[in-house]
Design an enzyme around this catalytic site. Structure first.
Site, PDB file in Angstrom:
ATOM      1  N   HIS A  15       3.166 -21.479 -40.122  1.00 45.99           N
ATOM      2  CA  HIS A  15       3.493 -22.846 -39.732  1.00 45.99           C
ATOM      3  C   HIS A  15       4.941 -22.921 -39.227  1.00 45.99           C
ATOM      4  CE1 HIS A  15       3.690 -27.342 -40.563  1.00 45.99           C
ATOM      5  NE2 HIS A  15       4.971 -27.019 -40.584  1.00 45.99           N
ATOM      6  N   GLU A  16       5.853 -22.332 -40.006  1.00 46.05           N
ATOM      7  CA  GLU A  16       7.273 -22.381 -39.630  1.00 46.05           C
ATOM      8  C   GLU A  16       7.546 -21.579 -38.367  1.00 46.05           C
ATOM      9  OE1 GLU A  16       9.249 -24.518 -40.855  1.00 46.05           O
ATOM     10  OE2 GLU A  16       7.694 -25.099 -42.277  1.00 46.05           O
TER      11      GLU A  16
HETATM   12 ZN    ZN Z   1       6.641 -28.120 -40.266  1.00 45.19          ZN
END
Ligand code: ZN
Length: 363
Positions: free
Chosen positions: A58-59
């Site tokens: 996600h990051e």
């Molecule tokens: Zn995020």
């Protein structure tokens, strides 16, 4: 961020884990162990490892989207509420900020979609929080549920969640950046308050989340305020110009005398030509006194890793330099390279107080 541990480096980005992330692990481990003993705890551990992976991906969604706009990412920190990619700066254009903010949740949408298709999960029904806690539910179904929750959770319109940034960017298309941040931060704090109340009688994890959102919103608002009021300010407008330097040949004895005589805590160490060789901090001074005694030359104790800044540098740039190196003070140089001032955290605090006082009068 304080209380975080470095665990690796991928594509030039440091991966860190915040101490409170372990609270989440402990909570999940406890829930699983209570339900099914050791084998469930091992299953839980694998599950946590996969959550960890989804959060990191996600990051990386954020980091790689930011890279498209030429913005570097310093590091990625894992927190109980998800991850935090520390970008060099946020994109200036609201449209770009929306893309960077949405790139993270988009990764989880893709992961969830892949799991959905691969597992033929059509009968699994709507994911709910209980599914994450039940050991009987197949691992990949739980992972699917986690990704759905990561998306929903991150889209909550509150800093430091992605939804907060999207909200700010949407507001930023109609008003200035500081005002947009102020409104988005207030919305975030309101949500934090509601979470806190619900958390009190429903789920203690929600209390932790509420605290994170509250402080995330506050620091975002403070940062935006500083960016606005210091937009055209130079370092020379806010530095300390009355200060004591120490010559290169000075001893700790001389330094102690200067420390007691002035209200300064950091002393630039200069040669006969006025060139800065380092900064002697009070902590280093005291530590060296204890170890080596008063005759020790300051040149052997001073910090030499502190960058100096030109007096024409923009105030918020200098502030970023100070945060980056965690320096207690920066030497300020004129165009000839001579020492003309010291830039300290107190300067920043006072400048913000003064400018916001002037700002509120003119409104
Ligand atoms: Zn995020």
């Amino acid at each position: 961020m304080r209380w975080s541990f470095n665990v690796g480096r991928i594509a030039g980005i440091d991966i860190k884990i915040h101490a409170t992330f372990f609270l989440l692990l402990a909570w999940i481990g406890f829930v699983f162990y209570r339900q099914g003993g050791t084998s469930a705890a091992i299953d839980g551990l694998l599950f946590v490892l996969l959550i960890f992976l989804c959060v990191v991906l996600h990051e990386f969604g954020h980091a790689l989207a930011a890279r498209r706009y030429g913005i570097k990412t310093h590091d990625i920190t894992l927190l109980p509420i998800g991850g935090l990619a520390r970008l060099e700066k946020m994109p200036d254009k609201p449209g770009e900020e929306i893309v960077v903010a949405l790139a993270g949740p988009a990764v989880n949408v893709v992961i969830a979609a892949v799991l959905w298709v691969a597992m033929g999960l059509f009968a699994a029904g709507i994911p709910n929080p209980e599914m994450m806690e039940q050991t009987r539910t197949p691992l990949l179904v739980r992972l699917f549920a986690v990704n759905i929750w990561l998306v929903l959770f991150n889209m909550i319109p509150a800093f430091p969640m992605d939804g907060g940034r999207v909200l700010r960017a949407i507001l930023g298309m109609r008003m200035n950046y500081a005002r947009a941040t102020q409104i988005a931060a207030s919305v975030g704090q309101g949500i934090a308050f509601i979470f806190f109340i619900i958390g009190l009688w429903w789920n203690p994890m929600l209390l932790l989340i509420a605290v994170f959102i509250y402080f995330g919103a506050s620091s975002e608002a403070a940062l935006a305020q500083m960016r606005t009021i210091s937009r055209d300010l130079r370092v020379s407008a806010a530095m300390v110009t009355q200060f004591q330097s120490l010559p290169l040949h000075a001893t700790l004895n001389d330094a102690v005398e200067a420390l007691l005589r002035t209200s300064q805590h950091e002393f630039p160490v200069t040669d006969e030509l006025g060139k800065v060789h380092g900064i002697l901090t009070r902590d280093d001074m005291i530590a060296a006194l204890r170890k080596s005694g008063a005759e020790m030359p300051v040149a052997q104790v001073m910090r030499t890793d502190i960058p100096s800044v030109p007096e024409t540098m923009l105030f918020d740039r200098a502030f970023a330099v100070m945060q980056e190196c965690r320096c207690p003070a920066l030497p300020v140089l004129d165009s000839a390279g001579g020492l003309v001032g010291l830039f300290t955290p107190e300067n920043v605090g006072e400048m913000i107080m003064v400018q916001s006082a002037i700002g509120s009068r003119s409104r």
